[in-house]
Motif scaffolding. Structure first.
Motif, PDB file in Angstrom:
ATOM      1  N   GLN A  84      -8.947 -12.457   9.302  1.00  0.00           N
ATOM      2  CA  GLN A  84      -9.016 -11.004   9.175  1.00  0.00           C
ATOM      3  C   GLN A  84      -9.486 -10.593   7.782  1.00  0.00           C
ATOM      4  O   GLN A  84     -10.259  -9.641   7.636  1.00  0.00           O
ATOM      5  CB  GLN A  84      -7.647 -10.387   9.475  1.00  0.00           C
ATOM      6  N   TRP A  85      -9.057 -11.334   6.744  1.00  0.00           N
ATOM      7  CA  TRP A  85      -9.506 -11.000   5.375  1.00  0.00           C
ATOM      8  C   TRP A  85     -11.014 -11.121   5.246  1.00  0.00           C
ATOM      9  O   TRP A  85     -11.680 -10.217   4.741  1.00  0.00           O
ATOM     10  CB  TRP A  85      -8.812 -11.905   4.357  1.00  0.00           C
ATOM     11  N   GLN A  86     -11.588 -12.240   5.707  1.00  0.00           N
ATOM     12  CA  GLN A  86     -13.029 -12.385   5.549  1.00  0.00           C
ATOM     13  C   GLN A  86     -13.775 -11.363   6.407  1.00  0.00           C
ATOM     14  O   GLN A  86     -14.875 -10.936   6.062  1.00  0.00           O
ATOM     15  CB  GLN A  86     -13.480 -13.821   5.844  1.00  0.00           C
ATOM     16  N   GLN A  87     -13.170 -10.914   7.510  1.00  0.00           N
ATOM     17  CA  GLN A  87     -13.798  -9.865   8.307  1.00  0.00           C
ATOM     18  C   GLN A  87     -13.776  -8.538   7.562  1.00  0.00           C
ATOM     19  O   GLN A  87     -14.753  -7.774   7.582  1.00  0.00           O
ATOM     20  CB  GLN A  87     -13.075  -9.717   9.647  1.00  0.00           C
ATOM     21  N   TYR A  88     -12.670  -8.246   6.881  1.00  0.00           N
ATOM     22  CA  TYR A  88     -12.615  -7.031   6.061  1.00  0.00           C
ATOM     23  C   TYR A  88     -13.650  -7.098   4.935  1.00  0.00           C
ATOM     24  O   TYR A  88     -14.277  -6.086   4.592  1.00  0.00           O
ATOM     25  CB  TYR A  88     -11.217  -6.854   5.460  1.00  0.00           C
ATOM     26  N   VAL A  89     -13.853  -8.277   4.351  1.00  0.00           N
ATOM     27  CA  VAL A  89     -14.863  -8.424   3.301  1.00  0.00           C
ATOM     28  C   VAL A  89     -16.251  -8.127   3.866  1.00  0.00           C
ATOM     29  O   VAL A  89     -17.093  -7.511   3.205  1.00  0.00           O
ATOM     30  CB  VAL A  89     -14.808  -9.827   2.670  1.00  0.00           C
ATOM     31  N   GLN A  90     -16.492  -8.523   5.107  1.00  0.00           N
ATOM     32  CA  GLN A  90     -17.770  -8.221   5.744  1.00  0.00           C
ATOM     33  C   GLN A  90     -17.954  -6.728   5.985  1.00  0.00           C
ATOM     34  O   GLN A  90     -19.058  -6.281   6.290  1.00  0.00           O
ATOM     35  CB  GLN A  90     -17.902  -8.987   7.060  1.00  0.00           C
ATOM     36  N   ASN A  91     -16.893  -5.971   5.843  1.00  0.00           N
ATOM     37  CA  ASN A  91     -16.985  -4.517   5.979  1.00  0.00           C
ATOM     38  C   ASN A  91     -16.769  -3.813   4.637  1.00  0.00           C
ATOM     39  O   ASN A  91     -16.405  -2.646   4.597  1.00  0.00           O
ATOM     40  CB  ASN A  91     -15.965  -4.013   7.013  1.00  0.00           C
ATOM     41  N   GLY A  92     -16.954  -4.540   3.526  1.00  0.00           N
ATOM     42  CA  GLY A  92     -16.958  -3.907   2.219  1.00  0.00           C
ATOM     43  C   GLY A  92     -15.759  -4.149   1.327  1.00  0.00           C
ATOM     44  O   GLY A  92     -15.738  -3.690   0.184  1.00  0.00           O
ATOM     45  N   LEU A  93     -14.721  -4.872   1.784  1.00  0.00           N
ATOM     46  CA  LEU A  93     -13.539  -5.109   0.956  1.00  0.00           C
ATOM     47  C   LEU A  93     -13.921  -5.883  -0.303  1.00  0.00           C
ATOM     48  O   LEU A  93     -14.700  -6.838  -0.253  1.00  0.00           O
ATOM     49  CB  LEU A  93     -12.493  -5.892   1.754  1.00  0.00           C
ATOM     50  N   ARG A  94     -13.315  -5.502  -1.440  1.00  0.00           N
ATOM     51  CA  ARG A  94     -13.616  -6.150  -2.718  1.00  0.00           C
ATOM     52  C   ARG A  94     -12.442  -6.932  -3.278  1.00  0.00           C
ATOM     53  O   ARG A  94     -12.558  -7.559  -4.319  1.00  0.00           O
ATOM     54  CB  ARG A  94     -14.049  -5.082  -3.735  1.00  0.00           C
ATOM     55  N   MET A  95     -11.302  -6.928  -2.616  1.00  0.00           N
ATOM     56  CA  MET A  95     -10.099  -7.577  -3.121  1.00  0.00           C
ATOM     57  C   MET A  95     -10.064  -9.046  -2.721  1.00  0.00           C
ATOM     58  O   MET A  95     -10.393  -9.399  -1.589  1.00  0.00           O
ATOM     59  CB  MET A  95      -8.854  -6.856  -2.583  1.00  0.00           C
ATOM     60  N   GLY A  96      -9.666  -9.922  -3.664  1.00  0.00           N
ATOM     61  CA  GLY A  96      -9.535 -11.342  -3.393  1.00  0.00           C
ATOM     62  C   GLY A  96      -8.417 -11.641  -2.400  1.00  0.00           C
ATOM     63  O   GLY A  96      -7.520 -10.816  -2.184  1.00  0.00           O
ATOM     64  N   TYR A  97      -8.448 -12.845  -1.816  1.00  0.00           N
ATOM     65  CA  TYR A  97      -7.519 -13.177  -0.737  1.00  0.00           C
ATOM     66  C   TYR A  97      -6.065 -13.128  -1.178  1.00  0.00           C
ATOM     67  O   TYR A  97      -5.225 -12.506  -0.530  1.00  0.00           O
ATOM     68  CB  TYR A  97      -7.862 -14.554  -0.174  1.00  0.00           C
ATOM     69  N   GLU A  98      -5.727 -13.764  -2.302  1.00  0.00           N
ATOM     70  CA  GLU A  98      -4.327 -13.802  -2.713  1.00  0.00           C
ATOM     71  C   GLU A  98      -3.826 -12.421  -3.132  1.00  0.00           C
ATOM     72  O   GLU A  98      -2.673 -12.075  -2.861  1.00  0.00           O
ATOM     73  CB  GLU A  98      -4.119 -14.839  -3.816  1.00  0.00           C
ATOM     74  N   ASP A  99      -4.662 -11.618  -3.772  1.00  0.00           N
ATOM     75  CA  ASP A  99      -4.267 -10.251  -4.100  1.00  0.00           C
ATOM     76  C   ASP A  99      -4.037  -9.444  -2.825  1.00  0.00           C
ATOM     77  O   ASP A  99      -3.087  -8.646  -2.725  1.00  0.00           O
ATOM     78  CB  ASP A  99      -5.342  -9.572  -4.951  1.00  0.00           C
ATOM     79  N   TRP A 100      -4.909  -9.647  -1.849  1.00  0.00           N
ATOM     80  CA  TRP A 100      -4.771  -8.950  -0.573  1.00  0.00           C
ATOM     81  C   TRP A 100      -3.464  -9.325   0.114  1.00  0.00           C
ATOM     82  O   TRP A 100      -2.747  -8.465   0.640  1.00  0.00           O
ATOM     83  CB  TRP A 100      -5.969  -9.294   0.304  1.00  0.00           C
ATOM     84  N   LEU A 101      -3.117 -10.622   0.079  1.00  0.00           N
ATOM     85  CA  LEU A 101      -1.859 -11.068   0.672  1.00  0.00           C
ATOM     86  C   LEU A 101      -0.656 -10.464  -0.054  1.00  0.00           C
ATOM     87  O   LEU A 101       0.351 -10.108   0.582  1.00  0.00           O
ATOM     88  CB  LEU A 101      -1.774 -12.594   0.634  1.00  0.00           C
ATOM     89  N   GLU A 102      -0.745 -10.357  -1.374  1.00  0.00           N
ATOM     90  CA  GLU A 102       0.341  -9.733  -2.144  1.00  0.00           C
ATOM     91  C   GLU A 102       0.594  -8.307  -1.659  1.00  0.00           C
ATOM     92  O   GLU A 102       1.747  -7.901  -1.457  1.00  0.00           O
ATOM     93  CB  GLU A 102      -0.009  -9.730  -3.633  1.00  0.00           C
ATOM     94  N   HIS A 103      -0.460  -7.530  -1.494  1.00  0.00           N
ATOM     95  CA  HIS A 103      -0.308  -6.158  -1.012  1.00  0.00           C
ATOM     96  C   HIS A 103       0.215  -6.137   0.419  1.00  0.00           C
ATOM     97  O   HIS A 103       1.057  -5.308   0.780  1.00  0.00           O
ATOM     98  CB  HIS A 103      -1.647  -5.415  -1.088  1.00  0.00           C
ATOM     99  N   LEU A 104      -0.275  -7.056   1.230  1.00  0.00           N
ATOM    100  CA  LEU A 104       0.063  -7.081   2.647  1.00  0.00           C
ATOM    101  C   LEU A 104       1.515  -7.459   2.892  1.00  0.00           C
ATOM    102  O   LEU A 104       2.181  -6.904   3.781  1.00  0.00           O
ATOM    103  CB  LEU A 104      -0.856  -8.092   3.339  1.00  0.00           C
ATOM    104  N   LEU A 105       2.046  -8.391   2.086  1.00  0.00           N
ATOM    105  CA  LEU A 105       3.342  -8.986   2.380  1.00  0.00           C
ATOM    106  C   LEU A 105       4.427  -8.668   1.357  1.00  0.00           C
ATOM    107  O   LEU A 105       5.617  -8.832   1.660  1.00  0.00           O
ATOM    108  CB  LEU A 105       3.196 -10.516   2.465  1.00  0.00           C
ATOM    109  N   ARG A 106       4.051  -8.206   0.159  1.00  0.00           N
ATOM    110  CA  ARG A 106       5.052  -8.040  -0.894  1.00  0.00           C
ATOM    111  C   ARG A 106       5.091  -6.656  -1.531  1.00  0.00           C
ATOM    112  O   ARG A 106       6.002  -6.383  -2.326  1.00  0.00           O
ATOM    113  CB  ARG A 106       4.800  -9.077  -2.011  1.00  0.00           C
ATOM    114  N   LYS A 107       4.134  -5.799  -1.246  1.00  0.00           N
ATOM    115  CA  LYS A 107       4.064  -4.506  -1.932  1.00  0.00           C
ATOM    116  C   LYS A 107       4.175  -3.356  -0.937  1.00  0.00           C
ATOM    117  O   LYS A 107       3.191  -2.969  -0.304  1.00  0.00           O
ATOM    118  CB  LYS A 107       2.757  -4.400  -2.729  1.00  0.00           C
TER     119      LYS A 107
END
Length: 402
Positions: free
Chosen positions: A147-170
């Motif tokens: 899902q992360w790499q699919q979001y990147v294909q739609n313009g996401l600029r956030m790295g994978y581990e930062d994205w996981l931090e927001h998704l699971l910890r913030k």
């Protein structure tokens, strides 16, 4: 790290699947990254044979994405034309055209329906009590990297581990991709649709990644089709990007946004030009580094999966497959990074060249704005010789104009 889900026993209720009643309209709502593209391709390819067995595929394409986006009041992919209500009305006309025959409609974007009112309207327009909802599920730890790499294909600029931090910890866990938990908080997704159609008209299928054919067999059983009628259709355009490819695209997204370029350019030149051509012409090799999920995120995802499985089990919906797969996560030996290798994600020169060529070919092949209907052939289906000829003619024309 990437994950491989295993179980010790066979599904308790997976031996016999009772077919749905004749005349049912089977509505497969995904969500994303649960085998949707594979099953849509198989259903579309077999539509003529299915019709001989009393099952209709009413959509004119393998995925009626624009219609479903319009029904869910969702915008399209970044830079694409906005879907309209006419897209949805056209699909409804095709569904009504199946009469009293059994039919199947599949789109993962149904999972993006924002509220019960939207779900109720969709169900009513598709046939009310004739609608049976099918939800396909995989473990979160398998879904997150895809899902992360699919979001990147739609313009996401956030790295994978930062994205996981927001998704699971913030908290509130909805940035920068608020659609993720609407799609992938699977217990709430099942509850949302069950509230509208009733638990007796919802089937949840847990996809077993060890058996790539199991989802095909489940659809055949539910629809009363002969075994092995549905077959997987190879689709290079649906492959996931490697870590290096995704990082290249993510950094391009940063430059694209920083320079405030039109989103139409992104759709035409990047997603449907560079990325599409690269995916269709370059297969990942054994030396390519995969997108690896850190252990802490794997464990958090497994805990959420266990909670979701328990809640889904209490809803009373029909369950096909082993619900413990949603939380039983074990690292596969072939997916673990080799100790001491220090693997670095580097994009192959061939892949970079194909990406650049895809963007150039897309620039030569169509105007920026989508004022005309899509052509029958996409850029990546056209020969390199023909694309070079078109690109050359266009460059010469522009030079003469100057």
């Amino acid at each position: 790290m990437e994950t491989d889900c295993t179980r010790a026993e066979l599904p308790a209720d997976g031996d016999v699947i009772t077919p749905l009643a004749t005349g049912t309209r089977l509505l497969h709502i995904g969500p994303h990254k649960t085998g949707t593209t594979s099953i849509q391709g198989a259903l579309f390819e077999a539509r003529a044979e299915m019709a001989r067995h009393g099952v209709e595929w009413p959509a004119a394409t393998r995925h009626p994405m624009e219609a479903v986006l319009a029904a869910c009041a969702r915008t399209g992919m970044m830079g694409d034309p906005a879907p309209t209500e006419r897209h949805w009305e056209r699909l409804l006309e095709q569904v009504r055209g199946t009469g009293r025959r059994t039919s199947v409609i599949s789109s993962e974007f149904f999972a993006d329906a924002p509220d019960d009112d939207t779900v109720e309207r969709i169900v009513e327009q598709l046939g009310g009590e004739r609608v049976h909802v099918l939800v396909t599920l995989r473990p979160l730890a398998r879904i997150m990297p895809s899902q992360w790499q699919q979001y990147v294909q739609n313009g996401l600029r956030m790295g994978y581990e930062d994205w996981l931090e927001h998704l699971l910890r913030k908290p509130p866990y909805d940035r920068p991709t608020p659609s993720f938990w609407r799609r992938h908080r699977h217990d709430r997704l099942v509850e949302r649709w069950a509230r509208v159609v009733g638990a007796e008209r919802v089937t949840v299928v847990v996809v077993d990644d060890r058996d790539r054919q199991s989802l095909m067999r489940t659809f055949e059983a539910l629809l009363g089709l002969p075994a092995h009628l549905l077959r997987p259709i190879p689709d290079a355009a649906n492959r996931s990007l490697t870590l290096a490819e995704t990082e290249m695209l993510r950094n391009l997204n940063k430059e694209f946004r920083a320079n405030e370029l039109p989103e139409e350019l992104y759709s035409q030149l990047v997603r449907n030009g560079a990325v599409m051509h690269m995916k269709n012409t370059c297969a990942p090799g054994p030396g390519d580094v995969k997108i690896c999920t850190p252990q802490w995120a794997v464990e958090v995802a497994a805990g959420i999966g266990a909670e979701m499985a328990e809640r889904i089990g209490s809803t009373g919906v029909r369950i096909v497959g082993d619900m413990s797969l949603l939380s039983a996560v074990q690292l596969s030996a072939v997916q673990q990074p080799a100790a001491g290798t220090g693997a670095v994600p580097r994009i192959a020169p061939e892949a970079a060249a194909h990406a650049l060529y895809g963007a150039l070919a897309a620039a030569a092949g169509a105007p920026v704005r989508h004022a005309a209907p899509a052509k029958s052939r996409t850029v990546h289906q056209t020969s390199s010789r023909e694309l070079v000829r078109v690109l050359g003619h266009r460059c010469l024309k522009r030079l003469r104009l100057r």
